[in-house]
Design a protein around this motif. Structure first.
Motif: not given
Length: 209
Positions: A105-117, A136-145
């Motif tokens: 937990r709380a070990s990543y600066d960014a979590v990404l998901s592309f065409n997944l959700l 805390p303050g990390g980024l979630l970056i997604t791209k989702t249809p």
């Protein structure tokens, strides 16, 4: 059982998927550019649903470490083959679902998901897990249809294809509904947009609160 069935579906398609060209290269490159601008050289990054690793290998050169995960062992096999042909020493590919609990937990600066959700039965659970994994303050970056915004023929076609084993589980939601799910998971939206040629794919950057 459902997760196992989904994994087997993507295992069967892995080699064909890897050989298929990206349908909208302009939108893909635009997405990569915006993601790269958000990542830093010291970042520890996790990608959920990395598929055959194409995007991971494009992004990994700009971060400290990049972990790509996918439910499908077939997809990860291809990703590891690509990695073996690259010069990148900071990439790890591992078989894991989006709600995997083994990562710290709380070990990543960014979590990404592309065409997944849209392929997940429990989107809120995956978003909650992403929140747990981010610093805390990390980024979630997604791209989702957002398939609910597409024509009626899509809504009718997908269940039929799924019945015959020609499609995986697919969820239908619109951009507003997805944005609300992200906010309810404990994120503040910083960017929300689509790209030319892909009006129904929502790109989101959200910060962990």
């Amino acid at each position: 059982m459902i997760m196992q069935a989904e994994a087997k579906f993507w295992d069967r398609l892995a080699r064909k998927y890897a050989a298929s060209p990206i349908k909208n290269m302009t939108a893909y490159e635009a997405t990569l550019a915006r993601v790269q601008a958000r990542l830093g050289a010291d970042d520890n990054v996790l990608e959920m649903g990395c598929g055959t690793g194409t995007t991971a290998l494009r992004l990994a050169g700009g971060v400290a470490h990049y972990t790509g995960t996918d439910l499908s062992s077939g997809m990860i096999d291809v990703a590891r083959e690509k990695l073996a042909e690259s010069w990148l020493p900071n990439v790890t590919f591992t078989v894991a679902p989006a709600v995997e609990t083994r990562f710290e937990r709380a070990s990543y600066d960014a979590v990404l998901s592309f065409n997944l959700l849209h392929l997940l039965e429990d989107v809120p659970a995956a978003l909650s897990r992403a929140h747990d994994l981010l610093k805390p303050g990390g980024l979630l970056i997604t791209k989702t249809p957002c398939l609910a915004q597409m024509g009626l023929h899509v809504r009718m076609m997908v269940p039929v294809m799924r019945f015959f084993g020609k499609a995986p589980y697919v969820g239908f939601f619109n951009a507003a509904e997805l944005s609300l799910m992200i906010e309810r998971a404990g994120f503040a939206l910083e960017e929300s947009r689509s790209f030319e040629g892909a009006p129904n794919a929502l790109y989101v950057v959200a910060r962990r609160l």
